[in-house]
Structures are given as structure tokens and as C-alpha cells.
Design an enzyme around this catalytic site. Structure first.
Site, PDB file in Angstrom:
ATOM      1  N   GLU A   1       0.605  -0.927  -0.101  1.00 23.20           N
ATOM      2  CA  GLU A   1       0.452   0.230   0.378  1.00 23.20           C
ATOM      3  C   GLU A   1       1.033   1.640   0.058  1.00 23.20           C
ATOM      4  O   GLU A   1       0.163   2.834   0.542  1.00 23.20           O
ATOM      5  CB  GLU A   1      -0.987   0.124   1.317  1.00 23.20           C
ATOM      6  N   CYS A   2       1.419   1.189  -0.929  1.00 24.82           N
ATOM      7  CA  CYS A   2       2.903   2.722  -0.871  1.00 24.82           C
ATOM      8  C   CYS A   2       3.093   3.144  -2.230  1.00 24.82           C
ATOM      9  O   CYS A   2       2.365   2.185  -3.126  1.00 24.82           O
ATOM     10  CB  CYS A   2       4.379   1.717  -0.892  1.00 24.82           C
ATOM     11  N   GLY A   3       3.151   4.099  -1.601  1.00 24.31           N
ATOM     12  CA  GLY A   3       3.231   4.866  -3.128  1.00 24.31           C
ATOM     13  C   GLY A   3       4.140   4.635  -4.661  1.00 24.31           C
ATOM     14  O   GLY A   3       4.249   4.495  -5.695  1.00 24.31           O
TER      15      GLY A   3
END
Length: 162
Positions: A34-36
């Protein structure tokens, strides 16, 4: 010092050592769903596809230490990476890369200095470590460095065992 003696747990719960990949060039990356930077999975998989026959393995190390961006179970992490990005390189069980409970693998990897000459804690998800076939860490790339960046490719090309 060689990382080959480090004990690790794979995403499926199997315990082994990093010696499983002795003789191969490794790119060890702490990953998060769930990271950019999560789309870097695509470039990591392309590297694995392009170089596995020449001895490169990508090792994904899921970590939830950065803004809880890897909240799922090991099974959920694996399913996400495989279904969303087609990942078929090895994934470890979730681990800590910094702090009191950091995995000994990362204690060893973090001795490799950054480009500024300093070692130290992992800055964020998707920090990359290149480990030679003898298990010696030879390069460290910041999280924002794309896996297919020219510097990463050059380091891989210069150290492939095959």
C-alpha cells in the site's frame, strides 16, 4: 561478511537460509502493498524475467514498519503481489528492517553504505541491496531509485554469475 548464513522464513512459512541462493546475484528489496512505490513490483518482476537465466534472483522482504503500508498476512501479501503484479520471485515472511526487532539479514545488509557513504537504517519501502554470488552486499539503492534505473542495470550486468 556473507549473508548466506542468515536464517530466513519464506512467505509460505518454510524456514531456510540465504544460502538457498548461493552462487546467484541477489537484489533484496523491502516491499509493501500500500505504498506509492508499490508499482516498482512491475520493474522488479521484469528484472527477474530478464536476468534469472543469467543468475539473478529478486528477494522481496515484506515490511510493515513504514506507515503500516504492508498490513496484510503473509498469504495476503503473496496473493496481492502475484495477482496484481504477476510476481513469481521469492517473497519472505513479513519482517522488520529497522529497530529492536529487525531481522539479522537487514542488520547485515544495512552495513552497506548509501551513495553518500553512510550506512544506517532503511529509509522507506523499496530500498534495494545488491548481493554478489558469494553473499557479500555490494550496492545499495534508495527507495526512489527505479529497479530498472541505469545504475541498477549496470550494477547487475557487472556482477551476473552467468
Amino acid at each position: 561478511m556473507s549473508i548466506h548464513e542468515q536464517s530466513i522464513t519464506l512467505n509460505d512459512g518454510t524456514t531456510t537460509t540465504m544460502a538457498t541462493w548461493a552462487g546467484h546475484l541477489l537484489l533484496v528489496v523491502n516491499v509493501a502493498s500500500e505504498c506509492g512505490l508499490t508499482p516498482q513490483y512491475e520493474g522488479l518482476q521484469r528484472l527477474f524475467d530478464d536476468y534469472r537465466e543469467r543468475g539473478l534472483f529478486i528477494i522481496g522482504a515484506p515490511c510493515n514498519q513504514f506507515n503500516n503500508q504492508e498490513p496484510g498476512t503473509d498469504a495476503q501479501v503473496c496473493a496481492f503481489a502475484r495477482e496484481r503484479y504477476g510476481v513469481d520471485f521469492p517473497l519472505l515472511a513479513k519482517l522488520d528492517v529497522n529497530g529492536e526487532h529487525e531481522h539479522p539479514l537487514y542488520t547485515e545488509l544495512k552495513k552497506q553504505p548509501r551513495e553518500d557513504g553512510h550506512g544506517g537504517d532503511i529509509e522507506w519501502n523499496f530500498e534495494k541491496f545488491l548481493v554478489d554470488p558469494e553473499g557479500v552486499t555490494i550496492a545499495r539503492f534508495a527507495p526512489t531509485v527505479d529497479p530498472e534505473d541505469d545504475a541498477v542495470i549496470a550494477a547487475i550486468e557487472a556482477n551476473l554469475p552467468v
